[in-house]
Design an enzyme around this catalytic site. Structure first.
Site, PDB file in Angstrom:
ATOM      1  N   VAL A 294      46.026  29.601  37.783  1.00  0.00           N
ATOM      2  CA  VAL A 294      46.196  29.481  39.226  1.00  0.00           C
ATOM      3  C   VAL A 294      45.136  28.509  39.702  1.00  0.00           C
ATOM      4  O   VAL A 294      43.932  28.799  39.654  1.00  0.00           O
ATOM      5  CB  VAL A 294      46.065  30.853  39.932  1.00  0.00           C
ATOM      6  CG1 VAL A 294      46.188  30.688  41.438  1.00  0.00           C
ATOM      7  CG2 VAL A 294      47.114  31.827  39.402  1.00  0.00           C
TER       8      VAL A 294
ATOM      9  N   ASP B 103      42.130  48.316  42.313  1.00  0.00           N
ATOM     10  CA  ASP B 103      40.972  47.436  42.516  1.00  0.00           C
ATOM     11  C   ASP B 103      41.363  46.209  43.334  1.00  0.00           C
ATOM     12  O   ASP B 103      41.070  45.076  42.957  1.00  0.00           O
ATOM     13  CB  ASP B 103      40.368  47.026  41.169  1.00  0.00           C
ATOM     14  CG  ASP B 103      38.924  46.523  41.296  1.00  0.00           C
ATOM     15  OD1 ASP B 103      38.252  46.858  42.302  1.00  0.00           O
ATOM     16  OD2 ASP B 103      38.474  45.808  40.390  1.00  0.00           O
TER      17      ASP B 103
ATOM     18  N   LYS C 289      40.653  43.735  45.856  1.00  0.00           N
ATOM     19  CA  LYS C 289      39.420  43.199  46.443  1.00  0.00           C
ATOM     20  C   LYS C 289      39.536  41.685  46.461  1.00  0.00           C
ATOM     21  O   LYS C 289      40.391  41.105  45.772  1.00  0.00           O
ATOM     22  CB  LYS C 289      38.205  43.631  45.629  1.00  0.00           C
ATOM     23  CG  LYS C 289      38.210  43.100  44.196  1.00  0.00           C
ATOM     24  CD  LYS C 289      37.004  43.589  43.424  1.00  0.00           C
ATOM     25  CE  LYS C 289      37.013  43.039  42.003  1.00  0.00           C
ATOM     26  NZ  LYS C 289      35.868  43.518  41.249  1.00  0.00           N
TER      27      LYS C 289
ATOM     28  N   ASN D  21      39.943  39.696  43.209  1.00  0.00           N
ATOM     29  CA  ASN D  21      41.195  39.844  42.462  1.00  0.00           C
ATOM     30  C   ASN D  21      42.387  39.239  43.184  1.00  0.00           C
ATOM     31  O   ASN D  21      43.533  39.458  42.793  1.00  0.00           O
ATOM     32  CB  ASN D  21      41.463  41.319  42.158  1.00  0.00           C
ATOM     33  CG  ASN D  21      40.558  41.841  41.072  1.00  0.00           C
ATOM     34  OD1 ASN D  21      40.011  41.086  40.290  1.00  0.00           O
ATOM     35  ND2 ASN D  21      40.390  43.152  41.024  1.00  0.00           N
TER      36      ASN D  21
END
Length: 191
Positions: free
Chosen positions: A52, A94, A96, A99
């Site tokens: 990405v 998770d 956040k 991430n």
């Protein structure tokens, strides 16, 4: 090459199996995976995932808050990804800024604005835990109250965490800053 313990290999193998079955525009795609616990050093594992091109949200927020429109579009992509994984019985655990990856955009209407990554501590909603019962895993600033006390989790856990991320996107401030203990205490003792 060298993993800390056999539990790390097991978690990586579980992550590989989990993400191999997921396919959504706002999730990072898994291309290949290798997990080998026969090396004598507790094994090694790696995954080959989609590249990405762009920062993660944590790095983007270091330069200041997002405008509300951008935050809403990014939040919509992550919310769609979460709905997709929740429909398949998975809680991410998770959510956040670190991430959430922000792919470069060729123009304002091309591709996802955000992609959710890192399913390393995800668990199945059906009760099949990938981590020890009662353990608290996740990032303290973004834990849901039920996560903070080690209670049963559902997709609502991820939605709560995404809400905290979106507030931070707009205000530039964490809702529950401080050390892990301070953050969790604030979460459990305030609305």
């Amino acid at each position: 090459d060298d993993l800390a313990d056999a539990g790390d290999v097991r978690r990586q193998q579980d992550e590989i199996r989990l993400i191999a079955g997921l396919n959504h525009f706002a999730l990072v795609t898994l291309f290949d995976a290798v997990a080998d616990d026969s090396s004598g050093n507790h094994g090694r594992a790696f995954i080959v995932m989609q590249f990405v091109d762009g920062p993660d949200l944590r790095h983007r927020l270091a330069s200041g808050p997002l405008d509300p429109r951008t935050a809403a579009m990014m939040g919509a992509d992550v919310a769609e990804a979460l709905a997709y994984v929740h429909d398949r019985g998975v809680v991410h655990r998770d959510v956040k800024p670190g991430n959430i990856l922000l792919p470069e955009q060729e123009n304002e209407t091309t591709g996802p604005r955000a992609m959710l990554a890192d399913f390393g501590i995800a668990r199945s909603v059906d009760g099949t835990r990938l981590t020890a019962t009662g353990s608290v895993l996740g990032t303290a600033n973004y834990l849901s109250p039920e996560q903070a006390v080690g209670s049963a989790l559902s997709g609502a856990t991820d939605v709560y965490s995404l809400g905290l991320v979106l507030i931070e996107c707009i205000t530039g401030e964490k809702c529950f800053p401080g050390s892990a203990l301070e953050s969790v205490s604030a979460r459990l003792n305030s609305d």
